[in-house]
Design a protein around this motif. Sequence first.
Motif, PDB file in Angstrom:
ATOM      1  N   CYS A 108      -6.318  40.725 172.932  1.00 40.38           N
ATOM      2  CA  CYS A 108      -7.496  41.597 172.818  1.00 40.38           C
ATOM      3  C   CYS A 108      -8.502  41.320 173.931  1.00 40.38           C
ATOM      4  O   CYS A 108      -9.105  42.255 174.470  1.00 40.38           O
ATOM      5  CB  CYS A 108      -8.149  41.423 171.453  1.00 40.38           C
ATOM      6  SG  CYS A 108      -7.231  42.176 170.112  1.00 40.38           S
ATOM      7  N   ALA A 109      -8.676  40.063 174.284  1.00 39.35           N
ATOM      8  CA  ALA A 109      -9.572  39.717 175.392  1.00 39.35           C
ATOM      9  C   ALA A 109      -9.049  40.296 176.704  1.00 39.35           C
ATOM     10  O   ALA A 109      -9.825  40.807 177.532  1.00 39.35           O
ATOM     11  CB  ALA A 109      -9.728  38.207 175.498  1.00 39.35           C
ATOM     12  N   ALA A 110      -7.730  40.254 176.895  1.00 42.54           N
ATOM     13  CA  ALA A 110      -7.140  40.840 178.097  1.00 42.54           C
ATOM     14  C   ALA A 110      -7.343  42.350 178.120  1.00 42.54           C
ATOM     15  O   ALA A 110      -7.621  42.933 179.177  1.00 42.54           O
ATOM     16  CB  ALA A 110      -5.655  40.501 178.165  1.00 42.54           C
ATOM     17  N   ALA A 111      -7.222  42.997 176.959  1.00 44.02           N
ATOM     18  CA  ALA A 111      -7.432  44.444 176.892  1.00 44.02           C
ATOM     19  C   ALA A 111      -8.884  44.805 177.216  1.00 44.02           C
ATOM     20  O   ALA A 111      -9.142  45.803 177.892  1.00 44.02           O
ATOM     21  CB  ALA A 111      -7.043  44.965 175.516  1.00 44.02           C
ATOM     22  N   VAL A 136     -10.928  39.340 190.606  1.00 43.37           N
ATOM     23  CA  VAL A 136     -11.080  38.366 189.518  1.00 43.37           C
ATOM     24  C   VAL A 136     -10.755  39.013 188.173  1.00 43.37           C
ATOM     25  O   VAL A 136     -10.044  38.416 187.346  1.00 43.37           O
ATOM     26  CB  VAL A 136     -12.506  37.764 189.522  1.00 43.37           C
ATOM     27  CG1 VAL A 136     -12.784  36.998 188.252  1.00 43.37           C
ATOM     28  CG2 VAL A 136     -12.690  36.861 190.732  1.00 43.37           C
ATOM     29  N   ALA A 137     -11.233  40.231 187.954  1.00 44.68           N
ATOM     30  CA  ALA A 137     -10.938  40.917 186.692  1.00 44.68           C
ATOM     31  C   ALA A 137      -9.440  41.180 186.551  1.00 44.68           C
ATOM     32  O   ALA A 137      -8.879  41.027 185.462  1.00 44.68           O
ATOM     33  CB  ALA A 137     -11.720  42.231 186.609  1.00 44.68           C
ATOM     34  N   THR A 138      -8.792  41.528 187.648  1.00 39.94           N
ATOM     35  CA  THR A 138      -7.346  41.756 187.615  1.00 39.94           C
ATOM     36  C   THR A 138      -6.602  40.468 187.305  1.00 39.94           C
ATOM     37  O   THR A 138      -5.713  40.443 186.444  1.00 39.94           O
ATOM     38  CB  THR A 138      -6.866  42.330 188.958  1.00 39.94           C
ATOM     39  OG1 THR A 138      -7.541  43.568 189.198  1.00 39.94           O
ATOM     40  CG2 THR A 138      -5.371  42.551 188.965  1.00 39.94           C
ATOM     41  N   ALA A 139      -6.949  39.399 187.990  1.00 39.27           N
ATOM     42  CA  ALA A 139      -6.256  38.123 187.784  1.00 39.27           C
ATOM     43  C   ALA A 139      -6.444  37.599 186.358  1.00 39.27           C
ATOM     44  O   ALA A 139      -5.477  37.160 185.721  1.00 39.27           O
ATOM     45  CB  ALA A 139      -6.750  37.093 188.798  1.00 39.27           C
ATOM     46  N   LEU A 140      -7.667  37.655 185.862  1.00 40.35           N
ATOM     47  CA  LEU A 140      -7.918  37.177 184.501  1.00 40.35           C
ATOM     48  C   LEU A 140      -7.216  38.037 183.456  1.00 40.35           C
ATOM     49  O   LEU A 140      -6.660  37.512 182.478  1.00 40.35           O
ATOM     50  CB  LEU A 140      -9.420  37.150 184.218  1.00 40.35           C
ATOM     51  CG  LEU A 140     -10.195  35.991 184.812  1.00 40.35           C
ATOM     52  CD1 LEU A 140     -11.678  36.154 184.526  1.00 40.35           C
ATOM     53  CD2 LEU A 140      -9.695  34.672 184.266  1.00 40.35           C
ATOM     54  N   SER A 141      -7.219  39.336 183.661  1.00 41.38           N
ATOM     55  CA  SER A 141      -6.563  40.218 182.708  1.00 41.38           C
ATOM     56  C   SER A 141      -5.055  39.977 182.678  1.00 41.38           C
ATOM     57  O   SER A 141      -4.451  39.918 181.597  1.00 41.38           O
ATOM     58  CB  SER A 141      -6.856  41.679 183.059  1.00 41.38           C
ATOM     59  OG  SER A 141      -6.228  42.539 182.152  1.00 41.38           O
ATOM     60  N   ILE A 142      -4.440  39.817 183.837  1.00 37.01           N
ATOM     61  CA  ILE A 142      -3.001  39.561 183.886  1.00 37.01           C
ATOM     62  C   ILE A 142      -2.673  38.199 183.298  1.00 37.01           C
ATOM     63  O   ILE A 142      -1.697  38.049 182.554  1.00 37.01           O
ATOM     64  CB  ILE A 142      -2.486  39.700 185.333  1.00 37.01           C
ATOM     65  CG1 ILE A 142      -2.517  41.164 185.741  1.00 37.01           C
ATOM     66  CG2 ILE A 142      -1.080  39.127 185.483  1.00 37.01           C
ATOM     67  CD1 ILE A 142      -2.217  41.419 187.186  1.00 37.01           C
ATOM     68  N   LEU A 143      -3.486  37.200 183.591  1.00 40.45           N
ATOM     69  CA  LEU A 143      -3.255  35.864 183.040  1.00 40.45           C
ATOM     70  C   LEU A 143      -3.373  35.864 181.520  1.00 40.45           C
ATOM     71  O   LEU A 143      -2.505  35.323 180.819  1.00 40.45           O
ATOM     72  CB  LEU A 143      -4.247  34.867 183.657  1.00 40.45           C
ATOM     73  CG  LEU A 143      -4.151  33.438 183.157  1.00 40.45           C
ATOM     74  CD1 LEU A 143      -2.875  32.797 183.676  1.00 40.45           C
ATOM     75  CD2 LEU A 143      -5.358  32.649 183.593  1.00 40.45           C
ATOM     76  N   LEU A 144      -4.421  36.465 181.003  1.00 38.35           N
ATOM     77  CA  LEU A 144      -4.604  36.503 179.553  1.00 38.35           C
ATOM     78  C   LEU A 144      -3.542  37.359 178.872  1.00 38.35           C
ATOM     79  O   LEU A 144      -3.033  36.998 177.803  1.00 38.35           O
ATOM     80  CB  LEU A 144      -5.998  37.016 179.201  1.00 38.35           C
ATOM     81  CG  LEU A 144      -7.155  36.067 179.493  1.00 38.35           C
ATOM     82  CD1 LEU A 144      -8.480  36.749 179.215  1.00 38.35           C
ATOM     83  CD2 LEU A 144      -7.031  34.795 178.689  1.00 38.35           C
ATOM     84  N   ALA A 145      -3.192  38.478 179.469  1.00 40.81           N
ATOM     85  CA  ALA A 145      -2.168  39.346 178.873  1.00 40.81           C
ATOM     86  C   ALA A 145      -0.812  38.647 178.847  1.00 40.81           C
ATOM     87  O   ALA A 145      -0.084  38.731 177.853  1.00 40.81           O
ATOM     88  CB  ALA A 145      -2.074  40.662 179.642  1.00 40.81           C
ATOM     89  N   GLY A 146      -0.478  37.959 179.912  1.00 38.80           N
ATOM     90  CA  GLY A 146       0.781  37.222 179.942  1.00 38.80           C
ATOM     91  C   GLY A 146       0.813  36.095 178.928  1.00 38.80           C
ATOM     92  O   GLY A 146       1.830  35.867 178.262  1.00 38.80           O
ATOM     93  N   THR A 147      -0.304  35.402 178.790  1.00 40.26           N
ATOM     94  CA  THR A 147      -0.385  34.318 177.810  1.00 40.26           C
ATOM     95  C   THR A 147      -0.274  34.855 176.392  1.00 40.26           C
ATOM     96  O   THR A 147       0.460  34.310 175.565  1.00 40.26           O
ATOM     97  CB  THR A 147      -1.711  33.550 177.980  1.00 40.26           C
ATOM     98  OG1 THR A 147      -1.798  33.057 179.312  1.00 40.26           O
ATOM     99  CG2 THR A 147      -1.804  32.398 177.010  1.00 40.26           C
TER     100      THR A 147
END
Length: 118
Positions: free
Chosen positions: A21-24, A59-70
Amino acid sequence: MAKASLRRYDIQAKLALYISCAAALLMLGLFVILIRNFRPEMQVIAYKGKGIYGPMVYVATALSILLAGTGAAMGAVSAGQKRNTFSRRSWVAFFMGGLTMSITFVLFYWFMTTGFRI
C-alpha cells in the motif's frame, strides 16, 4: 517466541500488505507530479534542469519499485503457508506489489521518453 516476529506468516502477510500500500501511494504521488508538469500541446513533461523535479522523480520511482518488490516478495513467500491464517492478505499484497511495480516502470519510461528540460 515474540508476538510480532517476522517468522510468523500472518505477521508477514499484514506487513506485506502495508508495504504494498505504501508503494501504491508513492506510485500515485509519482503520477501526480508527472501529470502536473505534462504539457499536452507539446506532448512533453517540461521541467527545469537545475531544479529538484528530476531527482524527485528518480527517488519516488526507486522507492516505489523497492517497496513494491518487497511487498510482492513477502506476499509470495507467505501466501501458500499452512500456518498463515491471512492468506488472502498475502495474495492481495503480492498482486498489488506486482501491479504497482509495473505501473511505476511505465510511468518512469514515460518520463524518460517525454521529459524535456527547460
